[in-house]
Write a protein that holds these residues in place. Structure first.
Motif, PDB file in Angstrom:
ATOM      1  N   LEU A 106      -3.887  22.714  24.053  1.00  0.00           N
ATOM      2  CA  LEU A 106      -4.481  22.263  25.309  1.00  0.00           C
ATOM      3  C   LEU A 106      -3.409  21.848  26.308  1.00  0.00           C
ATOM      4  N   VAL A 107      -2.441  21.030  25.866  1.00  0.00           N
ATOM      5  CA  VAL A 107      -1.387  20.554  26.773  1.00  0.00           C
ATOM      6  C   VAL A 107      -0.472  21.703  27.174  1.00  0.00           C
ATOM      7  N   MET A 108      -0.096  22.531  26.206  1.00  0.00           N
ATOM      8  CA  MET A 108       0.810  23.642  26.498  1.00  0.00           C
ATOM      9  C   MET A 108       0.188  24.610  27.497  1.00  0.00           C
ATOM     10  N   MET A 109      -1.053  25.015  27.254  1.00  0.00           N
ATOM     11  CA  MET A 109      -1.685  25.997  28.136  1.00  0.00           C
ATOM     12  C   MET A 109      -2.004  25.389  29.496  1.00  0.00           C
ATOM     13  N   SER A 110      -2.422  24.130  29.520  1.00  0.00           N
ATOM     14  CA  SER A 110      -2.673  23.483  30.808  1.00  0.00           C
ATOM     15  C   SER A 110      -1.383  23.381  31.607  1.00  0.00           C
ATOM     16  N   GLY A 111      -0.275  23.060  30.920  1.00  0.00           N
ATOM     17  CA  GLY A 111       1.009  22.999  31.604  1.00  0.00           C
ATOM     18  C   GLY A 111       1.450  24.354  32.130  1.00  0.00           C
ATOM     19  N   LEU A 112       1.220  25.409  31.333  1.00  0.00           N
ATOM     20  CA  LEU A 112       1.583  26.748  31.783  1.00  0.00           C
ATOM     21  C   LEU A 112       0.744  27.160  32.984  1.00  0.00           C
ATOM     22  N   VAL A 113      -0.564  26.880  32.927  1.00  0.00           N
ATOM     23  CA  VAL A 113      -1.437  27.230  34.045  1.00  0.00           C
ATOM     24  C   VAL A 113      -0.997  26.508  35.311  1.00  0.00           C
ATOM     25  N   THR A 114      -0.762  25.194  35.197  1.00  0.00           N
ATOM     26  CA  THR A 114      -0.342  24.412  36.363  1.00  0.00           C
ATOM     27  C   THR A 114       0.996  24.894  36.896  1.00  0.00           C
ATOM     28  N   SER A 115       1.937  25.170  35.988  1.00  0.00           N
ATOM     29  CA  SER A 115       3.272  25.599  36.415  1.00  0.00           C
ATOM     30  C   SER A 115       3.221  26.953  37.103  1.00  0.00           C
ATOM     31  N   LEU A 116       2.514  27.917  36.492  1.00  0.00           N
ATOM     32  CA  LEU A 116       2.434  29.244  37.094  1.00  0.00           C
ATOM     33  C   LEU A 116       1.712  29.201  38.432  1.00  0.00           C
ATOM     34  N   ASP A 117       0.623  28.459  38.479  1.00  0.00           N
ATOM     35  CA  ASP A 117      -0.154  28.392  39.715  1.00  0.00           C
ATOM     36  C   ASP A 117       0.638  27.728  40.834  1.00  0.00           C
ATOM     37  N   GLU A 118       1.309  26.642  40.515  1.00  0.00           N
ATOM     38  CA  GLU A 118       2.074  25.921  41.538  1.00  0.00           C
ATOM     39  C   GLU A 118       3.297  26.726  41.973  1.00  0.00           C
ATOM     40  N   THR A 119       3.974  27.374  41.019  1.00  0.00           N
ATOM     41  CA  THR A 119       5.136  28.191  41.373  1.00  0.00           C
ATOM     42  C   THR A 119       4.720  29.373  42.240  1.00  0.00           C
ATOM     43  N   ARG A 120       3.619  30.006  41.869  1.00  0.00           N
ATOM     44  CA  ARG A 120       3.122  31.125  42.679  1.00  0.00           C
ATOM     45  C   ARG A 120       2.808  30.666  44.096  1.00  0.00           C
ATOM     46  N   ARG A 121       2.112  29.541  44.222  1.00  0.00           N
ATOM     47  CA  ARG A 121       1.751  29.044  45.555  1.00  0.00           C
ATOM     48  C   ARG A 121       3.003  28.746  46.384  1.00  0.00           C
ATOM     49  N   ALA A 122       3.974  28.073  45.759  1.00  0.00           N
ATOM     50  CA  ALA A 122       5.201  27.731  46.492  1.00  0.00           C
ATOM     51  C   ALA A 122       5.988  28.983  46.870  1.00  0.00           C
ATOM     52  N   TYR A 123       6.058  29.946  45.975  1.00  0.00           N
ATOM     53  CA  TYR A 123       6.808  31.180  46.232  1.00  0.00           C
ATOM     54  C   TYR A 123       6.157  31.976  47.351  1.00  0.00           C
ATOM     55  N   TYR A 124       4.833  32.119  47.287  1.00  0.00           N
ATOM     56  CA  TYR A 124       4.115  32.848  48.333  1.00  0.00           C
ATOM     57  C   TYR A 124       4.302  32.177  49.690  1.00  0.00           C
ATOM     58  N   GLU A 125       4.218  30.861  49.698  1.00  0.00           N
ATOM     59  CA  GLU A 125       4.305  30.132  50.965  1.00  0.00           C
ATOM     60  C   GLU A 125       5.721  30.155  51.528  1.00  0.00           C
ATOM     61  N   ARG A 126       6.718  29.981  50.657  1.00  0.00           N
ATOM     62  CA  ARG A 126       8.101  29.906  51.116  1.00  0.00           C
ATOM     63  C   ARG A 126       8.585  31.230  51.694  1.00  0.00           C
ATOM     64  N   TYR A 127       8.126  32.337  51.117  1.00  0.00           N
ATOM     65  CA  TYR A 127       8.591  33.645  51.578  1.00  0.00           C
ATOM     66  C   TYR A 127       7.502  34.437  52.298  1.00  0.00           C
ATOM     67  N   ARG A 128       6.465  33.706  52.764  1.00  0.00           N
ATOM     68  CA  ARG A 128       5.482  34.208  53.733  1.00  0.00           C
ATOM     69  C   ARG A 128       4.808  35.505  53.274  1.00  0.00           C
ATOM     70  N   LEU A 129       4.242  35.492  52.086  1.00  0.00           N
ATOM     71  CA  LEU A 129       3.528  36.670  51.605  1.00  0.00           C
ATOM     72  C   LEU A 129       2.271  36.891  52.443  1.00  0.00           C
ATOM     73  N   ALA A 130       2.029  38.123  52.808  1.00  0.00           N
ATOM     74  CA  ALA A 130       0.904  38.457  53.683  1.00  0.00           C
ATOM     75  C   ALA A 130      -0.426  38.197  52.985  1.00  0.00           C
ATOM     76  N   ASP A 131      -1.457  37.974  53.806  1.00  0.00           N
ATOM     77  CA  ASP A 131      -2.817  37.797  53.295  1.00  0.00           C
ATOM     78  C   ASP A 131      -3.582  39.115  53.257  1.00  0.00           C
ATOM     79  N   VAL A 132      -3.198  40.061  54.110  1.00  0.00           N
ATOM     80  CA  VAL A 132      -3.881  41.357  54.190  1.00  0.00           C
ATOM     81  C   VAL A 132      -2.822  42.454  54.264  1.00  0.00           C
ATOM     82  N   PHE A 133      -3.037  43.523  53.486  1.00  0.00           N
ATOM     83  CA  PHE A 133      -2.159  44.695  53.482  1.00  0.00           C
ATOM     84  C   PHE A 133      -2.973  45.879  54.002  1.00  0.00           C
ATOM     85  N   ALA A 134      -2.403  46.621  54.959  1.00  0.00           N
ATOM     86  CA  ALA A 134      -3.144  47.719  55.580  1.00  0.00           C
ATOM     87  C   ALA A 134      -2.291  48.983  55.606  1.00  0.00           C
ATOM     88  N   PRO A 135      -2.354  49.813  54.561  1.00  0.00           N
ATOM     89  CA  PRO A 135      -1.608  51.081  54.577  1.00  0.00           C
ATOM     90  C   PRO A 135      -2.266  52.091  55.507  1.00  0.00           C
TER      91      PRO A 135
END
Length: 787
Positions: free
Chosen positions: A33-62
């Motif tokens: 429970l602790v390990m998986m909750s920590g992994l979920v929180t870490s991955l989710d928070e890292t993803r959010r920070a990475y997307y925000e810091r390097y301005r990942l687009a919300d919509v892609f239009a090929p």
């Protein structure tokens, strides 16, 4: 310290073996429970920070080709905060010593400023200079796989033309957290790379001067992406738009989202199973202890201790074991989470990883473990309240022994005295024996389920690469070509067979369900790449119909005979209404299949193919690869063996690696349950066994009376554990499966045998430990009544 607290410490020391085993069961549940909750929180928070810091687009239009001035119209749309136009394409990388070209995606860089959207993290070297058209950035993972450094050169083929470019830096980017080649699901750094290059160079290579072929959009907070996507599609449609899509449908983001969802589901489903087993074991231990200490309970009440104080004493025992196990589990969960988080740096290409512990997971771990343990003890504590001092200090009424049945009596006539004692206890106390067998069966069920998951991963690989895909090589063209190209492929020396294919991007709709995917056009009698059902029989492709993978059918909630709406994202972009004519078994991705000529007819482009599957003579494979590398129309070449190796590696990481942890946990649980069953049986019969020794039984005979009972209970638990494990394997497989890959619940006879051997080994070790304690028993102390 009060007298009751001193008694509590003595009791804990007396049952330290059982307490440790129960605490271990609780600890592994809390660990997960602790390990998986920590992994979920870490991955989710890292993803959010990475997307925000390097301005990942919300919509892609090929789009096929759109003029630069259209960017101003896109930026004027409601809710649009920022717009960036760029050029992307596919390329082949020719490395020395490799006969097969490696695939890559090329992405343009703005001429005079950093990207407004979809920035990159520079991990080595520098960014290309705006006046140097031969300088590139290379994806760090690909560079490391081939030992490439800034200063090296690459030979790259773009749109049929060969270029020699110089690497000046290595980069990572949030849109390439998980990189997959077109048409594949598994990431392989050695076979697919990303190249950033100046927009001027790409515009010249792809004949897009003054134009772009992909728009990136950022939308404001609270804005609805479907409305923005609809407006973007309306503007880009005249220029060959392929259909805009939100970040949620972006391939890289989908993979990490599925991984987080899988971890979250496992964290919610698996630990409660272990904690429920722990509650069951605690119930048995406390129940037997209260039964054995009736006289002590009566004395405590006679000396003035209230019902609440007496019950609280035993409740503290429960809390001590549960809290101890939860504490150990939290510590181990933090350590395991920190160890596994490094694995995700390989699995997903984060330049940094924020390891965060969710405080709620610690609260939940203690609350759930203590709550589960308390639930197992509350029923027993009610007996403490009901006992009056006079009744408690009276001897327990002798149990009512039913006459033995004919079968038991016939067995006793041929058994020796210790064996008859074992049979009498089993037949005269069936409830207790059934409880012990049920606990052991639960431990075996966990092992069976985890062995089934191990087999399921292997079956997914075997089905994909031995049953469905029987080709050696798959190729993709730069654009759909005439099927006369097949004759050129068949004429290559060493090519044994060729199967055409066409892959078309489309949105599949059924009611409110929607899926952005690919329709694969295949010939009716396909041999190199096939569609099969759950019985491995071919699924026929009909002229007027579509066949869906089982996972896609579940996503869209459709059955055979239902009508699907297909919004094609290529060519004339027709909207089709097609019935579902079959369900295919496919464990990777969520593909859809149509008959090739019918798909081309629906698109209004007859006799077109976008790729092919090849079977190649192994003696001529290198020469075949060299010919394919020199064909300008070929956009990519993929070897099945490389894809299989990538899949195997992928399944040994991330969620796939979690199965090894779960297997180890299942082993710990199994041993803990069997050991507790042995310890409880020994605690109940310690006085009786000492009496047997006094009247002349040898150590071996006394041990046989105890361990013979454990052996028969263990053997009786094996078939029940096999049945429970069969059904539990489906629940565990569902937790590991995602929309991108499905893990079947596959338990073969050898799996049941392995689980049974694990239980027998645990019983043997437990029996040896209990016999050792039995041999060391002080007969005088064992026959004394405890104060």
């Amino acid at each position: 310290m009060t007298p009751l607290d001193r008694k509590l410490l003595r009791d804990l020391w007396r049952i330290k073996g059982q307490a440790a085993a129960i605490g271990a069961v609780i600890a592994v549940g809390v660990l997960l429970l602790v390990m998986m909750s920590g992994l979920v929180t870490s991955l989710d928070e890292t993803r959010r920070a990475y997307y925000e810091r390097y301005r990942l687009a919300d919509v892609f239009a090929p789009v096929k080709r759109a003029p630069q001035h259209l960017l101003a119209e896109l930026s004027a749309l409601p809710s649009v905060a920022a717009v960036e136009g760029r050029i992307t394409g596919h390329a082949l990388i020719d490395l020395p010593g490799l006969d097969i070209p490696l695939r890559a995606r090329v992405v343009s860089l703005p001429e005079f400023h950093a990207p407004r959207l979809n920035g990159f993290y520079l991990s080595a070297g520098r960014a290309p200079q705006s006046d140097r058209n031969d300088e590139i950035l290379l994806l760090k993972g690909f560079a490391e796989a081939h030992s490439l450094q800034p200063g090296d050169t690459l030979d790259i083929t773009m749109n049929g033309a060969r270029h020699t470019l110089r690497i000046v830096g290595l980069a990572q980017a949030p849109e390439f957290l998980y990189t997959t080649a077109p048409g594949e699901l598994m990431s392989d750094d050695a076979r697919y790379g990303v190249i950033w290059i100046s927009m001027q160079t790409l515009a010249a290579a792809y004949d897009l001067e003054g134009a772009f072929n992909e728009a990136l959009l950022s939308i404001g907070r609270g804005a609805q992406s479907p409305a923005v996507i609809h407006a973007v599609d309306r503007l880009l449609e005249p220029y060959g738009g392929f259909g805009a899509y939100a970040l949620a449908d972006h391939g890289s983001n989908r993979f990490i989202s599925e991984e987080i969802a899988s971890l979250r589901a496992t964290a919610a489903a698996v630990p409660p199973i272990f904690l429920a087993v722990a509650a069951f074991l605690l119930y048995i231990v406390i129940f037997r202890m209260v039964e054995a200490e009736r006289g002590q309970i009566g004395l405590l009440k006679a000396f003035g201790y209230s019902n609440l104080e007496t019950a609280a004493h035993y409740f503290k025992l429960i809390l001590a074991i549960a809290a101890g196990g939860a504490t150990v589990g939290c510590v181990l969960g933090v350590l395991a989470g920190r160890a596994l988080i490094d694995l995700y740096l390989l699995y997903f290409k984060f330049p940094f990883l924020i390891f965060q512990l969710d405080p709620g997971s610690f609260i939940a771990a203690f609350s759930v473990s203590i709550g589960a343990a308390s639930a197992g003890g509350v029923t027993v504590l009610r007996r403490v309240f009901r006992l009056t001092p006079a009744a408690a200090m009276q001897p327990i009424a002798p149990p009512h022994y039913r006459p033995l049945g004919n079968v038991a009596r016939s067995l006793q006539s041929v058994l020796d005295q210790p064996s008859r004692m074992v049979v009498r206890r089993l037949t005269r106390q069936p409830g207790r024996m059934a409880g012990a067998a049920g606990g052991i069966a639960a431990g075996m069920a966990l092992s069976v389920a985890m062995i089934g998951i191990m087999n399921g991963f292997n079956q997914a690989i075997d089905l994909t690469f031995n049953v469905i895909d029987q080709s050696d090589v798959s190729i993709t063209f730069n654009e759909p070509l005439s099927d006369t190209t097949l004759a050129n492929l068949r004429s290559i020396p060493g090519v044994i067979a060729v199967q055409p294919a066409r892959h078309v991007s489309a949105v599949l709709r059924h009611g409110v369900q929607r899926h952005l995917g690919v329709i694969s056009g295949m010939t009716t009698n396909a041999r190199l790449y096939r569609t099969v059902d759950s019985r491995m029989a071919p699924v026929p492709l009909q002229a007027q119909g579509i066949v869906l993978a089982e996972a896609l059918a579940d996503i869209l909630k459709v059955q055979v005979g239902d009508l699907l709406t297909l919004e094609v994202r290529e060519g004339r972009r027709p909207t089709l209404r097609i019935p579902v004519t079959g369900i295919a078994q496919n464990l990777l991705g969520s593909p859809a299949y149509m008959e090739l000529s019918a798909l081309n007819h629906a698109l209004g482009e007859p006799n077109r193919i976008s790729g092919a599957y090849l079977r190649v003579d192994s003696a001529h494979q290198n020469s075949v690869y060299r010919v394919l590398k020199d064909m300008p129309a070929v956009a990519s070449v993929s070897l099945k063996q490389d894809a299989r190796t990538a899949l195997q590696t992928q399944m040994d990481r991330g969620a796939g690696a979690m199965r090894y942890i779960m297997m180890a946990v299942a082993g710990i649980i199994t041993f803990g349950i069997v050991y507790n069953a042995a310890r409880i049986a020994y605690a109940e019969r310690a006085r009786d066994l000492a009496s047997l020794r006094v009247i002349g039984f040898s150590r071996s005979e006394a041990a046989f009376v105890l361990l013979g009972e454990l052996a028969l209970v263990t053997l009786a638990a094996l078939p029940l554990g096999a049945v429970l494990g069969y059904y539990l394997s489906f629940a565990v497989a569902a937790g590991f499966s995602t929309d991108l890959y499905q893990i079947p619940a596959t338990v073969q006879p050898v799996g049941y045998g392995a689980a049974a051997l694990a239980v027998i080994a645990a019983a043997t070790l437990s029996g040896w430990l209990v016999k050792r304690d039995l041999d060391r028993t002080d007969l005088v102390l064992a026959l004394k009544a405890r104060e």
